[in-house]
Design an enzyme around this catalytic site. Sequence first.
Site, PDB file in Angstrom:
ATOM      1  CD1 TRP A   1      -0.926  -0.619  -4.065  1.00  0.00           C
ATOM      2  CD2 TRP A   1      -1.418   0.542  -5.907  1.00  0.00           C
ATOM      3  NE1 TRP A   1      -1.441  -1.496  -4.981  1.00  0.00           N
ATOM      4  CE2 TRP A   1      -1.746  -0.823  -6.127  1.00  0.00           C
ATOM      5  CE3 TRP A   1      -1.634   1.459  -6.935  1.00  0.00           C
ATOM      6  CZ2 TRP A   1      -2.296  -1.269  -7.329  1.00  0.00           C
ATOM      7  CZ3 TRP A   1      -2.182   1.004  -8.134  1.00  0.00           C
ATOM      8  CH2 TRP A   1      -2.504  -0.336  -8.320  1.00  0.00           C
TER       9      TRP A   1
ATOM     10  CD1 TRP B   1     -18.636  11.485 -18.497  1.00  0.00           C
ATOM     11  CD2 TRP B   1     -19.105   9.597 -17.414  1.00  0.00           C
ATOM     12  NE1 TRP B   1     -17.457  10.806 -18.330  1.00  0.00           N
ATOM     13  CE2 TRP B   1     -17.706   9.635 -17.668  1.00  0.00           C
ATOM     14  CE3 TRP B   1     -19.633   8.484 -16.746  1.00  0.00           C
ATOM     15  CZ2 TRP B   1     -16.835   8.624 -17.273  1.00  0.00           C
ATOM     16  CZ3 TRP B   1     -18.763   7.478 -16.345  1.00  0.00           C
ATOM     17  CH2 TRP B   1     -17.389   7.550 -16.600  1.00  0.00           C
TER      18      TRP B   1
ATOM     19  CD1 TRP C   1     -12.110   9.313  -6.629  1.00  0.00           C
ATOM     20  CD2 TRP C   1     -13.879   8.524  -7.745  1.00  0.00           C
ATOM     21  NE1 TRP C   1     -13.170   9.309  -5.767  1.00  0.00           N
ATOM     22  CE2 TRP C   1     -14.269   8.839  -6.416  1.00  0.00           C
ATOM     23  CE3 TRP C   1     -14.823   8.010  -8.618  1.00  0.00           C
ATOM     24  CZ2 TRP C   1     -15.577   8.644  -5.954  1.00  0.00           C
ATOM     25  CZ3 TRP C   1     -16.129   7.816  -8.171  1.00  0.00           C
ATOM     26  CH2 TRP C   1     -16.490   8.134  -6.852  1.00  0.00           C
TER      27      TRP C   1
ATOM     28  CD1 TRP D   1     -13.848   9.373 -14.976  1.00  0.00           C
ATOM     29  CD2 TRP D   1     -12.580  10.512 -13.522  1.00  0.00           C
ATOM     30  NE1 TRP D   1     -12.862  10.017 -15.695  1.00  0.00           N
ATOM     31  CE2 TRP D   1     -12.070  10.711 -14.829  1.00  0.00           C
ATOM     32  CE3 TRP D   1     -11.950  11.117 -12.443  1.00  0.00           C
ATOM     33  CZ2 TRP D   1     -10.956  11.511 -15.080  1.00  0.00           C
ATOM     34  CZ3 TRP D   1     -10.830  11.911 -12.686  1.00  0.00           C
ATOM     35  CH2 TRP D   1     -10.348  12.108 -13.991  1.00  0.00           C
TER      36      TRP D   1
ATOM     37  CD  GLU E   1      -2.937  -1.023   0.058  1.00  0.00           C
ATOM     38  OE1 GLU E   1      -3.280   0.106  -0.352  1.00  0.00           O
ATOM     39  OE2 GLU E   1      -3.350  -2.084  -0.461  1.00  0.00           O
TER      40      GLU E   1
ATOM     41  CG  ASN F   1      -8.331   1.354   2.101  1.00  0.00           C
ATOM     42  OD1 ASN F   1      -8.602   2.536   2.283  1.00  0.00           O
ATOM     43  ND2 ASN F   1      -7.198   0.806   2.496  1.00  0.00           N
TER      44      ASN F   1
END
Length: 442
Positions: A262, A291, A367, A344, A259, A326
């Site tokens: 990341w 969208w 996202w 998004w 993590e 998460n």
Amino acid sequence: MHKEPLAIMWFRRDLRLSDNAALYHALKSGYPVLPIFIFDRNILGDLEEKADARVSFIHQALSNMQDQLLAMGSTMDVRYGTPAQVFKDLLQQYSIQAVFTNHDYEQYALDRDTAIETQLKEAGASFHHYKDQVIFEKNEVIKDDGRPYTVFTPYSKRWKATVNEFYLRSYPTHEYAAAFYKQKPIALPSLESMGFQPVNIDFPTTELNETLVRKYTEQRNFPGIRSTSRLGIHLRFGTISIRELARKVQPLNETFFNELIWRDFYHMILHHFPYVSRGRAFRAEYDLIHWRNNENEFAHWCNGTTGYPIVDAGMRELNETGFMHNRVRMIVASFLTKHLLIDWRWGEAYFAKKLLDYDFAANNGGWQWAAGSGCDAAPYFRIFNPYLQTEKFDPKGVYIRKWIPEFDSLEYPSPIVDHDVARKRCLQVYSAALKPGGQAPE
């Protein structure tokens, strides 16, 4: 004007006196070091909520630092204003020879630092900046051909092959604490004087729960139990050292350690693909999606009244606490983009307003991953089924009932969209946009 030549340590996302790269170099510069922090009007002016918990957290962290500095005969000089005006005032008040600070990677910060460096050079002062909030940045972990990674797994392998004790060692700032500039205490501006209100919230501790870390792999996906560290806000504002944390967790749990990698990955992406900070999809073809952007459905999503319990529980947790588990973040993001076909960017902006641990690089990356438009993203046809996600990760409804007290009553709303209908619609809209020759919406 204070005539003694000095250096300034400009704190931003590194609110600690221990193991701080720029502070270490400042204290070794040969000049007395004046610690400053700027409550930036350019940033605070954009905050709609005046009881913003993040501003209270920063103020609390500065108060803790001030207590430590006062014990050493020094003080924080905390200002409220634009960086340009604050440094104009500081240059008139002090004989500033050098300014030390740590890297910030977001576009506003890059533009701000370029302007301040020019301002300082014109006044005869130097500007020094260092890596501190990540282990590796920019071009430190790239492919053999010099190109950046865009998939996490090979990036993480190269990251792990590169890291060693040198990159994880702490900066011994305490050994040079005598170099702090000595002067009378300067009171911190109150939250109220800056137009903000104190927030009564229990912020997560900086202490690492090693038992939790050891069980992280098995438990991290279950929001009904305490399975995550809640250290995100401390990493965001630098109240803990990423190097110290990495050293502690590396031998405890590789999943947790990943993590932290990341975080580096998303900051690296932001550096190499800065267009994502300008509202563009990482994968340009995803900007062709038409969208729906139904404002009423977006309001239901924001308020946690979609009729999908796992989604609603997550949004209510976020609205009340500034935190969301998460796994649930992925579920609610998938629901917004795939079930409701809402851009998004709308969800990204809402999280930016609400999350205590909001960090642009990670928020944007997450996202875009959920929408399918990001680097190393889930394919667009991967659409989370909220019911199956609930069966897997909150089978007894512990998390849901915690945040939705009316769940078992007639007061709980019906779903605003049918899952099967939404899934088919999503596949049609995405495939139409992504097929060769697709056209951007007007």
